[in-house]
Design a protein around this motif. Structure first.
Motif, mmCIF file in Angstrom:
data_model
loop_
_atom_site.group_PDB
_atom_site.id
_atom_site.type_symbol
_atom_site.label_atom_id
_atom_site.label_comp_id
_atom_site.label_asym_id
_atom_site.label_seq_id
_atom_site.Cartn_x
_atom_site.Cartn_y
_atom_site.Cartn_z
ATOM 1 N N THR A 157 0.827 -1.208 0.000
ATOM 2 C CA THR A 157 0.000 0.000 0.000
ATOM 3 C C THR A 157 0.862 1.258 0.000
ATOM 4 O OG1 THR A 157 -1.792 -1.138 1.183
ATOM 5 C CG2 THR A 157 -1.802 1.262 1.225
ATOM 6 N N LEU A 188 -5.119 4.129 -2.844
ATOM 7 C CA LEU A 188 -5.830 4.198 -1.563
ATOM 8 C C LEU A 188 -7.059 3.294 -1.557
ATOM 9 C CD1 LEU A 188 -5.627 8.014 -0.737
ATOM 10 C CD2 LEU A 188 -4.543 6.143 0.528
ATOM 11 N N ALA A 236 -7.561 0.394 1.130
ATOM 12 C CA ALA A 236 -8.735 0.366 1.998
ATOM 13 C C ALA A 236 -9.497 -0.951 1.857
ATOM 14 C CB ALA A 236 -9.658 1.542 1.660
ATOM 15 N N SER A 237 -9.591 -1.466 0.640
ATOM 16 C CA SER A 237 -10.306 -2.732 0.434
ATOM 17 C C SER A 237 -9.583 -3.885 1.123
ATOM 18 C CB SER A 237 -10.462 -3.017 -1.061
ATOM 19 O OG SER A 237 -9.210 -3.309 -1.668
ATOM 20 N N ALA A 272 -7.628 -3.587 3.802
ATOM 21 C CA ALA A 272 -7.780 -3.397 5.250
ATOM 22 C C ALA A 272 -9.163 -3.823 5.727
ATOM 23 C CB ALA A 272 -7.536 -1.933 5.608
ATOM 24 N N ALA A 273 -10.184 -3.587 4.884
ATOM 25 C CA ALA A 273 -11.560 -3.937 5.253
ATOM 26 C C ALA A 273 -11.944 -5.352 4.823
ATOM 27 C CB ALA A 273 -12.517 -2.931 4.624
#
Length: 470
Positions: free
Chosen positions: A384, A422, A426-427, A429-430
């Motif tokens: 990332t 980003l 974010a995907s 991390a979620a």
């Protein structure tokens, strides 16, 4: 006791170099670009040591341990595209542009070429966020190695490593970074070479590695992910500010040309040495696999080098971490203070450089405490950070070096690249599935390039229409 003394002496030498160069780093130019007086050998070593961190030794070795021979695509790309092509195609031109525009940072170079303070701020912000994430993975890798070998708490190791780097960078700026990088580069290359030689001896030579069985079953080896990581860790270099900025420090283009062969040889030793050691670990550790792939290289070092040798090898990993993270501390500090806030004060730069390492150490500690596979967590944060930074910088840097001059295209390319990176981060991390997630870097750069081309076409058309309307 001998091994602890070796590591302590190395850390003391790093701090001493920071103190020695403090007076030369009291000006903005001295602190940020070492007064542009760095020669070929120093340039080659500071570039190589900054490029190859503890991530390539510990995490790269873990990739080879997990994925086997397909992972060797990564060091091939690193040597040819990450080192050789960077010096040959970009280095001399970047050095010339930085002198022509009297720029001290990469965001400032763009701000001056395109007459846009806003662009400088935008790129400074992306630099601060992306490289702080990357610094956290570097510190995590070093802490894993030092903690495993010396049997100390990983969080404590992360903060101690970060604090020492923060001090010598704050003292001597780019002078400290360049000279400590050279010291660290020698230690790193020697340590990796010795580990590989001893590992090959234990494994039965290079021929034995051809039959190395990866730690993961074939069904779990993602070749697209390996290809994406090979691209990420090679051509991303063309757009990483802490590496592009290295060419600012050279005395002139001829220095860059002379440094090309040295930097390429350094890259070959470190990256192939790390990945081949990972393959050797797959052979040697087959009957006693480590609890996590990230511990494969530390465990290998303990077996083939013994307790004292493994502890001394940890100095090489520590050197690799520090040679990268110190550059990031300086780059992040200058991005926040110099590029975003516009403050031209060495005291503020010193404070920001120090604090950036402490923040990165905090993220590293959080990473090390995650209740999931450590190697996977580190790889995710590393990818990332690099993708975000390269996504914003790579296409604009290459286009600018090639002579293209479109401010609208640079802004569009940077924004699209950063936003796509980003979104993928974010995907992950979620835990949300994203399309082509295993090719996230390639998709990010493709999107950034498409935005650059579209804006380059649209901007002249828009100006022509406005003139007609007038």
């Amino acid at each position: 006791m001998i091994s602890e003394s070796v590591v302590a002496a190395y850390l003391a030498a790093s701090l001493a170099l920071g103190a020695v160069f403090k007076s030369k780093a009291d000006t903005i130019e001295g602190f940020l670009v070492a007064n542009r007086e760095i020669g070929d050998w120093l340039l080659a070593f500071t570039f190589g040591a900054t490029y190859f961190s503890s991530v390539v030794i510990v995490v790269g070795g873990a990739w080879a341990y997990m994925w086997g021979q397909p992972s060797l695509l990564i060091p091939l790309f690193n040597v040819v595209l990450g080192a050789l092509a960077t010096f040959m195609l970009l280095g001399r031109r970047i050095n010339t542009l930085s002198l022509e525009h009297d720029a001290l940072t990469v965001p400032e170079l763009f701000g001056r070429i395109y007459s846009s303070r806003g662009l400088q701020r935008l790129l400074g912000l992306v630099t601060a966020v992306g490289l702080t994430l990357y610094a956290a993975t570097v510190i995590s890798g070093a802490a894993a190695m030092v903690g495993t070998v010396f049997h100390v708490n990983l969080a404590a190791a992360a903060f101690v490593i970060a604090a020492i780097m923060a001090v010598y960078v704050a003292l001597g700026g780019m002078y400290s970074v360049v000279w400590t990088d050279t010291l660290q580069g020698v230690i790193m290359a020697a340590g990796v070479a010795v580990l590989l030689a001893l590992s090959l001896g234990h494994a039965g030579g290079l021929a034995a590695l051809e039959n190395a069985k990866p730690a993961l079953p074939p069904s779990k080896i993602n070749l697209r992910l390996i290809f994406d990581l090979a691209l990420l860790t090679s051509i991303a270099v063309w757009g990483l500010p802490q590496l592009v900025n290295r060419f600012y420090t050279a005395r002139g283009p001829k220095v860059v040309r002379r440094a090309t062969g040295i930097a390429t040889l350094f890259a070959f030793i470190v990256t192939y040495g790390s990945f081949l050691s990972g393959l050797a670990a797959a052979v040697i550790l087959q009957s006693h696999p480590p609890s996590d792939p990230l511990k494969a290289i530390p465990a290998l070092a303990s077996i083939v080098m013994g307790p004292v040798g493994a502890a001394m090898f940890s100095a090489a990993v520590l050197a690799a971490a520090m040679s990268t993270a110190d550059s990031i501390a300086l780059t992040v500090g200058s991005a926040v203070i110099y590029d975003v806030l516009g403050v031209r004060d060495t005291r503020a730069l010193r404070a920001a450089s120090f604090l950036s390492m402490i923040v990165a150490a905090g993220i590293a500690v959080a990473t090390l405490s995650l209740p999931k596979e450590l190697a996977s967590a580190v790889t995710t944060i590393f990818k990332t950070g690099w993708t975000l930074t390269a996504g914003a910088f790579l296409v604009p840097v290459v286009a600018t070096v090639m002579g293209a001059r479109s401010r609208a295209a640079v802004v569009a390319s940077s924004l699209v690249g950063a936003l796509v990176a980003l979104a993928y981060g974010a995907s992950r991390a979620a835990h949300i599935a994203a399309p082509l997630a295993d090719l996230s870097f390639a998709v990010t750069i493709a999107a950034s390039l498409a935005a650059y081309i579209a804006a380059s076409i649209a901007a002249p058309c828009g100006r022509a229409l406005s003139r007609r309307g007038a």
